[in-house]
Design a protein around this motif. Structure first.
Motif, PDB file in Angstrom:
ATOM      1  N   GLY A   1       0.750  -1.268   0.000  1.00  0.00           N
ATOM      2  CA  GLY A   1       0.000   0.000   0.000  1.00  0.00           C
ATOM      3  C   GLY A   1       0.771   1.303   0.000  1.00  0.00           C
TER       4      GLY A   1
ATOM      5  N   ALA B   1      -1.334   1.009  -9.539  1.00  0.00           N
ATOM      6  CA  ALA B   1      -0.804   2.009  -8.606  1.00  0.00           C
ATOM      7  C   ALA B   1       0.683   2.250  -8.845  1.00  0.00           C
ATOM      8  CB  ALA B   1      -1.042   1.556  -7.176  1.00  0.00           C
TER       9      ALA B   1
ATOM     10  N   ASP C   1      -2.158  -7.464  -7.233  1.00  0.00           N
ATOM     11  CA  ASP C   1      -3.502  -6.985  -6.942  1.00  0.00           C
ATOM     12  C   ASP C   1      -3.959  -7.801  -5.733  1.00  0.00           C
ATOM     13  OD1 ASP C   1      -6.209  -6.664  -6.720  1.00  0.00           O
ATOM     14  OD2 ASP C   1      -6.601  -6.778  -8.879  1.00  0.00           O
TER      15      ASP C   1
ATOM     16  N   MET D   1     -10.112   1.188  -0.650  1.00  0.00           N
ATOM     17  CA  MET D   1     -10.659   1.860  -1.831  1.00  0.00           C
ATOM     18  C   MET D   1     -12.155   1.563  -1.935  1.00  0.00           C
ATOM     19  SD  MET D   1     -11.624   1.710  -5.244  1.00  0.00           S
ATOM     20  CE  MET D   1     -11.404  -0.011  -5.621  1.00  0.00           C
TER      21      MET D   1
ATOM     22  N   LEU E   1      -4.720  -1.672   8.651  1.00  0.00           N
ATOM     23  CA  LEU E   1      -5.153  -0.345   9.097  1.00  0.00           C
ATOM     24  C   LEU E   1      -6.654  -0.170   8.904  1.00  0.00           C
ATOM     25  CD1 LEU E   1      -2.208   1.817   7.757  1.00  0.00           C
ATOM     26  CD2 LEU E   1      -2.534   0.839  10.033  1.00  0.00           C
TER      27      LEU E   1
ATOM     28  N   LYS F   1     -14.660  -1.574   6.746  1.00  0.00           N
ATOM     29  CA  LYS F   1     -13.746  -1.594   7.895  1.00  0.00           C
ATOM     30  C   LYS F   1     -14.271  -2.521   8.995  1.00  0.00           C
ATOM     31  CE  LYS F   1     -10.414   1.132   6.509  1.00  0.00           C
ATOM     32  NZ  LYS F   1      -9.199   0.483   5.961  1.00  0.00           N
TER      33      LYS F   1
ATOM     34  N   THR G   1      -3.914  11.629   3.174  1.00  0.00           N
ATOM     35  CA  THR G   1      -3.303  10.767   2.150  1.00  0.00           C
ATOM     36  C   THR G   1      -4.254  10.730   0.954  1.00  0.00           C
ATOM     37  OG1 THR G   1      -4.486   8.844   2.961  1.00  0.00           O
ATOM     38  CG2 THR G   1      -2.328   9.241   3.933  1.00  0.00           C
TER      39      THR G   1
HETATM   40  P1  NAI Z   1      -3.128   5.566   0.280  1.00  0.00           P
HETATM   41  O1  NAI Z   1      -4.058   5.988  -0.796  1.00  0.00           O
HETATM   42  O2  NAI Z   1      -1.769   6.138   0.286  1.00  0.00           O
HETATM   43  O3  NAI Z   1      -3.041   3.966   0.363  1.00  0.00           O
HETATM   44  C1  NAI Z   1      -4.050   3.100  -0.091  1.00  0.00           C
HETATM   45  C2  NAI Z   1      -3.354   2.030  -0.880  1.00  0.00           C
HETATM   46  O4  NAI Z   1      -4.233   0.965  -1.277  1.00  0.00           O
HETATM   47  C3  NAI Z   1      -2.723   2.571  -2.171  1.00  0.00           C
HETATM   48  O5  NAI Z   1      -1.338   2.337  -2.174  1.00  0.00           O
HETATM   49  C4  NAI Z   1      -3.416   1.772  -3.250  1.00  0.00           C
HETATM   50  O6  NAI Z   1      -2.643   1.582  -4.408  1.00  0.00           O
HETATM   51  C5  NAI Z   1      -3.702   0.479  -2.501  1.00  0.00           C
HETATM   52  N1  NAI Z   1      -4.636  -0.377  -3.228  1.00  0.00           N
HETATM   53  C6  NAI Z   1      -5.850  -0.041  -3.739  1.00  0.00           C
HETATM   54  N2  NAI Z   1      -6.381  -1.082  -4.406  1.00  0.00           N
HETATM   55  C7  NAI Z   1      -5.487  -2.108  -4.310  1.00  0.00           C
HETATM   56  C8  NAI Z   1      -5.469  -3.453  -4.781  1.00  0.00           C
HETATM   57  N3  NAI Z   1      -6.477  -3.959  -5.505  1.00  0.00           N
HETATM   58  N4  NAI Z   1      -4.386  -4.223  -4.502  1.00  0.00           N
HETATM   59  C9  NAI Z   1      -3.351  -3.734  -3.780  1.00  0.00           C
HETATM   60  N5  NAI Z   1      -3.334  -2.473  -3.291  1.00  0.00           N
HETATM   61  C10 NAI Z   1      -4.376  -1.672  -3.551  1.00  0.00           C
HETATM   62  O7  NAI Z   1      -3.893   5.983   1.648  1.00  0.00           O
HETATM   63  P2  NAI Z   1      -3.630   5.623   3.184  1.00  0.00           P
HETATM   64  O8  NAI Z   1      -4.447   6.596   3.952  1.00  0.00           O
HETATM   65  O9  NAI Z   1      -2.193   5.498   3.460  1.00  0.00           O
HETATM   66  O10 NAI Z   1      -4.374   4.220   3.342  1.00  0.00           O
HETATM   67  C11 NAI Z   1      -3.804   3.105   3.952  1.00  0.00           C
HETATM   68  C12 NAI Z   1      -4.786   2.421   4.869  1.00  0.00           C
HETATM   69  O11 NAI Z   1      -5.041   3.243   6.011  1.00  0.00           O
HETATM   70  C13 NAI Z   1      -6.151   2.114   4.239  1.00  0.00           C
HETATM   71  O12 NAI Z   1      -6.606   0.860   4.709  1.00  0.00           O
HETATM   72  C14 NAI Z   1      -7.008   3.221   4.819  1.00  0.00           C
HETATM   73  O13 NAI Z   1      -8.378   2.910   4.818  1.00  0.00           O
HETATM   74  C15 NAI Z   1      -6.427   3.278   6.233  1.00  0.00           C
HETATM   75  N6  NAI Z   1      -6.783   4.461   6.997  1.00  0.00           N
HETATM   76  C16 NAI Z   1      -6.606   5.700   6.467  1.00  0.00           C
HETATM   77  C17 NAI Z   1      -6.991   6.817   7.165  1.00  0.00           C
HETATM   78  C18 NAI Z   1      -6.865   8.173   6.542  1.00  0.00           C
HETATM   79  O14 NAI Z   1      -7.539   9.115   7.010  1.00  0.00           O
HETATM   80  N7  NAI Z   1      -6.020   8.356   5.540  1.00  0.00           N
HETATM   81  C19 NAI Z   1      -7.575   6.730   8.527  1.00  0.00           C
HETATM   82  C20 NAI Z   1      -7.677   5.371   9.018  1.00  0.00           C
HETATM   83  C21 NAI Z   1      -7.303   4.283   8.267  1.00  0.00           C
END
Ligand code: NAI
Length: 270
Positions: free
Chosen positions: A14, A44, A65, A96, A147, A166, A198
Motif C-alpha cells: 500500500g 498504482a 492486486d 478503496m 489499518l 472496515k 493521504t
Molecule cells: P493511500 O491511498 O496512500 O493507500 C491506499 C493504498 O491501497 C494505495 O497504495 C493503493 O494503491 C492500494 N490499493 C488499492 N487497491 C489495491 C489493490 N487492488 N491491490 C493492492 N493495493 C491496492 O492511503 P492511506 O491513507 O495510506 O491508506 C492506507 C490504509 O489506512 C487504508 O486501509 C485506509 O483505509 C487506512 N486508513 C486511512 C486513514 C486516513 O484518514 N487516511 C484513517 C484510518 C485508516
C-alpha cells in the motif's frame, strides 16, 4: 533508532506516494533494521513513486492486486525467496471504495461498486492471510497488522460504504487471528488510525473539516502517518508478542471523547 526489527523480514502493502501511511512505515521499518518487499496493485505502480521508496530502503517491488489469490501466491513465494526466510511482519494498508470515488451517496449504492470496494478493502485481508497460512510462510511470533478507521464502530456519514468494509476487515482480523495464533503462534491486529491526509483519506467527502474536527476533539490531537508508522513498528517488534485479536485505537484519544472544550467553545455564542 532502537534496532527493534533487526533481522526481521516482511511484506508491506500500500505505499503509493510519500503521504501513504505504508510509505512512512516502510521508512521507519528500514531505520529499525527490518528488511522487506514492497507491493502494490500494478496500476498504482504506474501512478505512484514506489521505486524511489524501494531504492531508499534497498527493497524489491513485487506487484500484486490484493484481490487476486494468484498474485498473492506469487508475491509470498517470491518474498520468502528474496528475503531468505519466513516472514516476520506484514502490513495491510489497502483501502478503496468505488462508490466514494464515483460520488454515490450511501443510500444510493451501485452494488457492483460495493462488492469491488469490499473485496479490495476487506476480503483482500483474508486472502493475504489465507495465502500466508497455507504456504506456512509466517515465522513463529510473527505479526500481521491492517489499518482501519473508527467508522467501523460509530457513524461518520461521509465515510460511506468504507465504514462497512472496515467493520468486516476488523472481524476478519479476529477470526483469522484465532487460527493464526493457535496454529502458528502469529499475532493479528488492526490499528484504528486518526484521519490522515493521504490519497485514500482525501477521497472522503468533506475531509478537511473531518480532520480538523477530530484534531479539536482529541486531547493529543490527531495521530500523524509517522506516528502510525511508529506504532506499527512496535506491533512488529518482540515487545508486543502477546497482543493479538485487538483493534487498537491510535487516535490521540478521540475514540473515548464525548466532547472537548475546544469543540464546546465553538458553540459558545450560539
Ligand atoms: P493511500 O491511498 O496512500 O493507500 C491506499 C493504498 O491501497 C494505495 O497504495 C493503493 O494503491 C492500494 N490499493 C488499492 N487497491 C489495491 C489493490 N487492488 N491491490 C493492492 N493495493 C491496492 O492511503 P492511506 O491513507 O495510506 O491508506 C492506507 C490504509 O489506512 C487504508 O486501509 C485506509 O483505509 C487506512 N486508513 C486511512 C486513514 C486516513 O484518514 N487516511 C484513517 C484510518 C485508516
Amino acid at each position: 533508532m532502537y534496532n527493534l526489527l533487526k533481522g526481521k523480514r516482511g511484506i508491506i502493502f500500500g505505499a503509493l506516494d510519500e503521504n501513504s501511511i505504508a510509505w512512512k512505515t516502510a521508512e521507519r521499518v528500514h531505520e529499525e533494521g527490518g528488511t522487506f518487499v514492497l507491493t502494490n496493485a500494478p496500476i498504482a505502480m504506474r501512478m505512484g513513486t514506489i521505486k524511489d521508496l524501494a531504492e531508499k530502503t534497498g527493497s524489491q517491488i513485487i506487484p500484486a492486486d490484493a484481490t487476486s489469490v494468484e498474485d498473492l501466491e506469487n508475491l509470498v513465494e517470491k518474498a520468502v525467496e528474496i528475503l531468505g526466510g519466513k516472514i516476520d511482519f506484514v502490513l495491510h494498508s489497502i483501502g478503496m471504495s468505488v462508490n466514494v470515488r464515483k460520488g454515490n451517496h450511501y443510500t444510493n449504492q451501485n452494488y457492483d461498486f460495493t462488492q469491488k470496494g469490499w473485496d479490495v478493502s476487506a476480503v483482500s485481508f483474508h486472502k493475504v492471510m489465507q495465502v500466508l497460512y497455507k504456504k506456512e510462510a509466517m515465522a513463529e511470533w510473527g505479526s500481521i497488522v491492517a489499518l482501519t478507521y473508527m467508522a467501523a464502530q460509530r457513524v461518520f456519514p461521509d465515510y460511506n460504504d468504507m465504514a462497512d468494509n472496515k467493520a468486516y476487515l476488523e472481524s476478519i482480523a479476529r477470526s483469522f487471528g484465532y487460527f493464526f495464533g493457535k496454529d502458528k503462534k502469529v499475532r493479528v491486529n488492526t490499528i484504528s488510525q486518526s484521519p490522515t491526509p493521504t490519497t485514500a483519506g482525501q477521497g472522503v467527502k468533506g475531509f478537511d473539516s473531518f480532520i480538523a474536527y477530530a484534531d479539536k476533539m482529541s486531547p493529543l490531537g490527531n495521530a500523524t502517518a509517522l506516528d502510525c508508522a511508529n506504532y506499527t513498528v512496535s506491533m512488529f517488534s518482540d515487545l508486543t508478542r502477546c497482543v493479538t485479536l485487538q483493534n487498537l485505537y491510535h487516535d490521540g484519544g478521540f475514540s473515548n471523547i464525548g466532547v472537548s472544550q475546544a469543540v464546546m467553545d465553538m458553540f459558545e455564542n450560539e
